[in-house]
Design a protein around this motif. Structure first.
Motif, PDB file in Angstrom:
ATOM      1  N   CYS A  75      -8.683  -0.089 -12.340  1.00  0.00           N
ATOM      2  CA  CYS A  75      -7.987  -0.842 -11.309  1.00  0.00           C
ATOM      3  C   CYS A  75      -7.981   0.013 -10.044  1.00  0.00           C
ATOM      4  CB  CYS A  75      -6.558  -1.157 -11.757  1.00  0.00           C
ATOM      5  SG  CYS A  75      -5.593  -2.138 -10.597  1.00  0.00           S
ATOM      6  N   ILE A 108      -9.941  -5.277 -10.069  1.00  0.00           N
ATOM      7  CA  ILE A 108      -9.939  -4.927 -11.483  1.00  0.00           C
ATOM      8  C   ILE A 108     -11.377  -5.012 -11.989  1.00  0.00           C
ATOM      9  CG2 ILE A 108      -9.239  -5.692 -13.791  1.00  0.00           C
ATOM     10  CD1 ILE A 108      -6.531  -6.400 -12.643  1.00  0.00           C
ATOM     11  N   HIS A 121      -1.974  -2.766 -12.211  1.00  0.00           N
ATOM     12  CA  HIS A 121      -1.747  -3.627 -11.042  1.00  0.00           C
ATOM     13  C   HIS A 121      -0.249  -3.865 -10.824  1.00  0.00           C
ATOM     14  CE1 HIS A 121      -2.217  -7.144  -8.385  1.00  0.00           C
ATOM     15  NE2 HIS A 121      -1.551  -7.881  -9.259  1.00  0.00           N
TER      16      HIS A 121
END
Length: 237
Positions: free
Chosen positions: A57, A66, A89
């Motif tokens: 990420c 991602i 995230h």
């Protein structure tokens, strides 16, 4: 429709049923946002793209990219990889790539996200037109829950002192992170609100000791998971 999750359907993911993939990524968002009691699809934007390297990420502007190394319709792999990176995230740390301090703890939490979402996927498949796949998910998850039994970590504590230097200094000890995540897993299944701790981690590299991090997490916890968080802390005593 997922306004915060965009899949780059450029063909590099192979012959993929994107209708099913969108359902599975939808599931991960719903699982995690339900646990942390936030509206579905309310995070900043993330774009899912293919890679031949390791899943990761990365920050881009106000959102994230991602990267997933998965092809075709290996749905368990899609969920395993995406749930891990989606947890990064949600934590929304610095993502610099530098190895320091408690980065191993974030990696462990993100491994736990994979286990948690695969567990949710069993029922999801049964109720969303994929009933025959539930048994395959159970096998896939079962292998992840048992593959590192040799570590024999004790949930009542005592193991962390022995492993702390390895965790701090040796990069990406994936098997050990898995073993720790498996130990933690029942607490998160029993009380999904425990996932709220990810909202208060911030930059994991800013914490030099696990005690300092847990003290911060306990000070910012609400009643829905404070007791579970104390139990989690005792696992590392």
């Amino acid at each position: 429709m997922m306004p915060n999750i965009i899949i780059n359907e450029n063909g590099a993911f192979g012959n993929t049923n994107y209708g099913v993939i969108r359902l599975l990524l939808y599931m991960v968002d719903v699982n995690m946002m339900s646990a942390i009691e936030r509206p579905f699809f309310s995070t900043r934007r993330c774009i899912v793209v293919p890679t031949e390297g390791a899943p990761m990420c990365s920050k881009v502007g106000e959102g994230h990219i991602i990267f997933l190394n998965v092809k075709e319709n290996y749905w368990c792999q899609w969920v395993y990889q995406f749930a891990h990176e989606y947890c990064h995230h949600l934590i929304d740390g610095t993502l610099t790539g530098e190895w320091s301090n408690l980065l191993w703890f974030e990696e462990t939490i993100c491994e736990l996200s994979s286990l948690y979402n695969l567990n949710k996927m069993v029922d999801f498949c049964s109720t969303n037109g994929l009933p025959g796949y539930s048994s395959s998910v159970q096998v896939y998850l079962g292998n992840l829950l048992t593959k590192n039994n040799a570590y024999n970590l004790n949930a009542s504590g005592g193991w962390y002192l022995e492993k702390s230097e390895i965790l701090k200094n040796e990069k990406y000890k994936r098997d050990l992170y898995n073993a720790i995540a498996v130990m933690m897993y029942p607490l998160f299944v029993k009380n999904p609100n425990l996932w709220k701790l990810i909202l208060n981690i911030g930059d994991i590299r800013s914490w030099t000791t696990l005690d300092d991090l847990f003290s911060h997490l306990e000070a910012t916890a609400d009643y829905s998971y404070s007791e579970s968080l104390c139990r989690l802390r005792r696992m590392f005593s």
